[in-house]
Design a protein around this motif. Sequence first.
Motif, mmCIF file in Angstrom:
data_model
loop_
_atom_site.group_PDB
_atom_site.id
_atom_site.type_symbol
_atom_site.label_atom_id
_atom_site.label_comp_id
_atom_site.label_asym_id
_atom_site.label_seq_id
_atom_site.Cartn_x
_atom_site.Cartn_y
_atom_site.Cartn_z
ATOM 1 N N PHE A 73 -10.378 5.085 7.363
ATOM 2 C CA PHE A 73 -10.152 4.982 8.416
ATOM 3 C C PHE A 73 -10.821 5.636 9.060
ATOM 4 O O PHE A 73 -11.686 6.472 8.676
ATOM 5 C CB PHE A 73 -8.347 6.748 8.425
ATOM 6 C CG PHE A 73 -8.469 7.757 9.719
ATOM 7 C CD1 PHE A 73 -9.260 9.045 9.437
ATOM 8 C CD2 PHE A 73 -7.487 7.293 10.599
ATOM 9 C CE1 PHE A 73 -9.401 9.777 11.010
ATOM 10 C CE2 PHE A 73 -7.293 7.689 11.399
ATOM 11 C CZ PHE A 73 -8.192 9.772 11.635
ATOM 12 N N TYR A 77 0.824 -0.887 0.095
ATOM 13 C CA TYR A 77 -0.101 0.177 0.043
ATOM 14 C C TYR A 77 1.056 1.370 -0.143
ATOM 15 O O TYR A 77 1.805 1.101 0.670
ATOM 16 C CB TYR A 77 -0.749 -0.129 1.086
ATOM 17 C CG TYR A 77 -1.868 -1.155 1.334
ATOM 18 C CD1 TYR A 77 -2.415 -2.209 2.286
ATOM 19 C CD2 TYR A 77 -3.150 -0.957 0.695
ATOM 20 C CE1 TYR A 77 -2.937 -3.160 1.735
ATOM 21 C CE2 TYR A 77 -4.673 -1.795 0.580
ATOM 22 C CZ TYR A 77 -4.084 -2.879 0.854
ATOM 23 O OH TYR A 77 -5.107 -3.864 1.578
ATOM 24 N N LYS A 106 -5.699 1.625 -3.271
ATOM 25 C CA LYS A 106 -6.405 -0.115 -3.165
ATOM 26 C C LYS A 106 -5.215 -0.918 -3.004
ATOM 27 O O LYS A 106 -5.359 -2.554 -2.963
ATOM 28 C CB LYS A 106 -6.788 -0.109 -4.695
ATOM 29 C CG LYS A 106 -7.930 0.170 -4.591
ATOM 30 C CD LYS A 106 -9.201 -0.706 -3.918
ATOM 31 C CE LYS A 106 -10.223 0.186 -4.368
ATOM 32 N NZ LYS A 106 -11.804 0.176 -3.325
ATOM 33 N N LEU A 121 -5.411 12.141 4.906
ATOM 34 C CA LEU A 121 -4.401 9.899 4.522
ATOM 35 C C LEU A 121 -5.169 10.071 3.203
ATOM 36 O O LEU A 121 -6.383 9.873 3.027
ATOM 37 C CB LEU A 121 -5.547 9.149 5.704
ATOM 38 C CG LEU A 121 -4.214 9.452 7.320
ATOM 39 C CD1 LEU A 121 -5.503 7.846 8.081
ATOM 40 C CD2 LEU A 121 -3.571 8.551 6.440
ATOM 41 N N GLN A 176 -14.275 -1.708 -0.632
ATOM 42 C CA GLN A 176 -13.969 -0.479 0.306
ATOM 43 C C GLN A 176 -11.919 -0.022 0.575
ATOM 44 O O GLN A 176 -11.586 1.257 0.145
ATOM 45 C CB GLN A 176 -14.025 0.417 1.270
ATOM 46 C CG GLN A 176 -15.758 0.120 1.092
ATOM 47 C CD GLN A 176 -15.512 0.922 -0.496
ATOM 48 O OE1 GLN A 176 -15.470 2.834 -0.421
ATOM 49 N NE2 GLN A 176 -16.918 0.940 -1.047
ATOM 50 N N GLY A 177 -11.353 -1.696 0.619
ATOM 51 C CA GLY A 177 -10.395 -1.141 1.205
ATOM 52 C C GLY A 177 -9.949 -0.798 2.524
ATOM 53 O O GLY A 177 -10.736 -1.179 3.019
ATOM 54 N N LEU A 178 -9.257 -0.349 3.043
ATOM 55 C CA LEU A 178 -8.622 0.522 3.618
ATOM 56 C C LEU A 178 -9.436 1.568 4.112
ATOM 57 O O LEU A 178 -8.596 2.863 3.262
ATOM 58 C CB LEU A 178 -6.930 1.130 4.282
ATOM 59 C CG LEU A 178 -6.168 0.156 4.867
ATOM 60 C CD1 LEU A 178 -4.814 0.123 4.971
ATOM 61 C CD2 LEU A 178 -6.522 -0.055 5.832
ATOM 62 N N PHE A 196 -5.841 6.681 0.689
ATOM 63 C CA PHE A 196 -5.015 5.661 0.288
ATOM 64 C C PHE A 196 -5.546 4.995 -1.051
ATOM 65 O O PHE A 196 -5.929 5.642 -1.351
ATOM 66 C CB PHE A 196 -6.132 4.431 1.617
ATOM 67 C CG PHE A 196 -5.928 4.334 2.588
ATOM 68 C CD1 PHE A 196 -6.972 5.046 3.606
ATOM 69 C CD2 PHE A 196 -5.409 3.913 3.658
ATOM 70 C CE1 PHE A 196 -6.733 5.629 4.453
ATOM 71 C CE2 PHE A 196 -4.637 4.646 4.583
ATOM 72 C CZ PHE A 196 -5.626 5.277 5.842
#
Lengths: 113, 114
Positions: free
Chosen positions: B45, A87, A105, A101, B41-43, A103
């Motif tokens: 927060f 990641y 996938k 943050l 959705q993955g990670l 992100f």
Amino acid sequence: DAKTTQPNSMESNEEEPVHLPCNHSTISGTDYIHWYRQLPSQGPEYVIHGLTSNVNNRMASLAIAEDRKSSTLILHRATLRDAAVYYCILRGITQGGSEKLVFGKGTKLTVNP
Amino acid sequence: KAGVTQTPRYLIKTRGQQVTLSCSPISGHRSVSWYQQTPGQGLQFLFEYFSETQRNKGNFPGRFSGRQFSNSRSEMNVSTLELGDSALYLCASSLFGTPAETQYFGPGTRLLVL
């Protein structure tokens, strides 16, 4: 929504170098680029992070483009233990003072013996 | 130094119930962040606590809440569980929670809502 863009999957052979790319065009000047990896049934594990300059540690190298809109995680000699989802994450502070943050996938890396 | 620990590791609940997950950070770490991870959705927060105060919050409904104790241990609570809450819930700790720091993740709590 802002996000980092990574290929879904990549494949490598054992003991060969691996270059994992990440695009982060929404990066701001104070955002740090972090890389983590996650093995099945485990939490993410820190790999490396940087701000502007290229970084090296015992696990990997991080090459950051001059405009900072992309970066590449380099595993110099892939081993079977490097097979994981990688990641690329941006971490910073917004103008309002809250944490930023971003992100992606993740890239699933397969290492062939 | 012991790593981040999360309890329980696995949990099965039914819709409408509530659940409380626990996270013990690395000794000396004052920042604890919570994440939800799903295949779709993955990670994502959830929130971050520092010195017993919620400092940052992600885009989740009010059913998701948390708290941090004076020893930096943290709990998160999900009320009125929905099927879509099935996920791996991860917590991560760091000294001060700044963007330049490394976060150390726990193994996660896998929640299944039936």
